[in-house]
Design a protein around this motif. Structure first.
Motif, PDB file in Angstrom:
ATOM      1  N   VAL A   1     -16.153 -35.473 -27.628  1.00 36.80           N
ATOM      2  CA  VAL A   1     -15.388 -35.220 -28.852  1.00 36.80           C
ATOM      3  C   VAL A   1     -15.535 -36.449 -29.736  1.00 36.80           C
ATOM      4  O   VAL A   1     -14.990 -37.517 -29.439  1.00 36.80           O
TER       5      VAL A   1
ATOM      6  N   GLY B   1     -11.351 -30.605 -32.602  1.00 37.27           N
ATOM      7  CA  GLY B   1     -11.946 -30.490 -31.286  1.00 37.27           C
ATOM      8  C   GLY B   1     -11.297 -29.462 -30.391  1.00 37.27           C
ATOM      9  O   GLY B   1     -11.910 -29.035 -29.402  1.00 37.27           O
TER      10      GLY B   1
ATOM     11  N   THR C   1     -17.798 -31.933 -31.803  1.00 38.55           N
ATOM     12  CA  THR C   1     -18.185 -32.163 -30.414  1.00 38.55           C
ATOM     13  C   THR C   1     -19.696 -32.135 -30.258  1.00 38.55           C
ATOM     14  O   THR C   1     -20.415 -31.558 -31.079  1.00 38.55           O
TER      15      THR C   1
END
Length: 311
Positions: free
Chosen positions: A242, A257, A291
């Motif tokens: 992340v 995220g 991500t």
């Protein structure tokens, strides 16, 4: 997309009701085990919640919260793989409900113990007790295997006791790694380590795929700790980074995220416990901004890194 349907359904599904009670994907179930789950669900379930305490009079009583796929009057028809979820230091299972309840909506029974000396409100809090928690996790698995045959229990006959995964955040991630040690029964098919790393002797025994999730700006458990554990895994493993992520804000709905972590972990579980090949193929695409996805091959699963070169 599966995750969009799942998020939409879960918001109303959590109102369905609650109650209180005191190896590798595709491998054959262990001999003598109960029938296994069928194909991965195509739609989201309502979610129910129950609680019980394991060994209430013992030296390490273990309160457990269980989220399960629900239907009118109780657990939905069928058998469901089980995920044992471990909380971090000074935390509780309920604080992880945004993730665990959505896994239940996707067709998993999620059992989350509150560990005796690391949970919030513990009378004798000590972080050193984490080393004892993998044994607690296995104690819970053995209990659930027995419970599946216990006449009258609401979960009886609904647990696929040949297909377990372990997952956890922070100290719970280390606990998860510690459950994957030499000699562990093959019924533990997969692990998810969130903002954690490995314990001594971890990632041994029957090979199981492991998914790591880590923020690259984590000030509590550095991402290098997670990457080192990832490098030690002997089997197939994935790593979801992340970007800019701290120690776990990405586990909160609406935070950057969260949608990607939910999609990746759900698809990983669908593949690892249901054998859903379509979910495996989705993993690289689940990792949209912020991500990044990386993976590595390993026995006994071939072509784990579908759509992306190993890294």
């Amino acid at each position: 997309m599966w995750v969009r349907r799942l998020v939409a359904a879960t918001m109303t599904a959590l109102l369905a009701g609650c109650g209180t009670a005191t190896a590798a994907p595709g491998a054959a179930p262990e001999s003598g085990s109960a029938p296994s789950a069928g194909p991965a669900p195509a739609t989201a379930y309502p979610v129910g919640v129950l609680t019980f305490t394991l060994d209430p009079g013992g030296a390490r009583p273990l309160p457990v919260t269980v989220w399960y796929p629900a239907a009118r009057g109780g657990v939905a028809t069928g058998r469901f793989p089980v995920v044992v979820f471990s909380h971090g230091l000074d935390s509780l299972p309920a604080l992880h409900a945004p993730l665990t309840s959505r896994w239940a909506a996707a067709g998993f029974v999620v059992a989350a113990p509150a560990y005796p000396h690391t949970r919030r409100g513990a009378a004798r809090f000590t972080r050193a007790d984490v080393r004892h928690q993998p044994a607690d996790g296995w104690r819970l698995i053995r209990h659930l295997v027995r419970l599946d045959t216990r006449r009258g229990d609401p979960l009886a006959g609904h647990l696929d006791v040949a297909r377990f995964a372990a997952a956890g955040h922070s100290a719970g991630g280390f606990t998860t790694a510690g459950m994957l040690t030499s000699g562990h029964p093959p019924r533990l098919r997969a692990g998810i380590v969130i903002a954690g790393g490995g314990l001594a002797g971890a990632f041994a025994g029957p090979t199981a795929p492991v998914l790591f999730v880590h923020g690259d700006a984590d000030p509590v458990v550095a991402v290098t700790v997670g990457r080192a554990a990832y490098a030690r895994t002997p089997g197939p493993a994935g790593f979801l980074t992340v970007a800019g992520g701290d120690h776990g804000a990405y586990l909160t709905p609406g935070r950057p995220g969260f949608a990607q972590v939910l999609a990746t972990t759900t698809d990983f579980l669908r593949w690892a416990l249901y054998g859903d090949r379509a979910a495996l193929r989705r993993l690289p695409a689940d990792a949209t901004h912020p991500t990044r996805w990386s993976c590595k091959e390993g026995p006994p699963v071939n072509a784990f890194c579908i759509g992306r070169a190993p890294s």
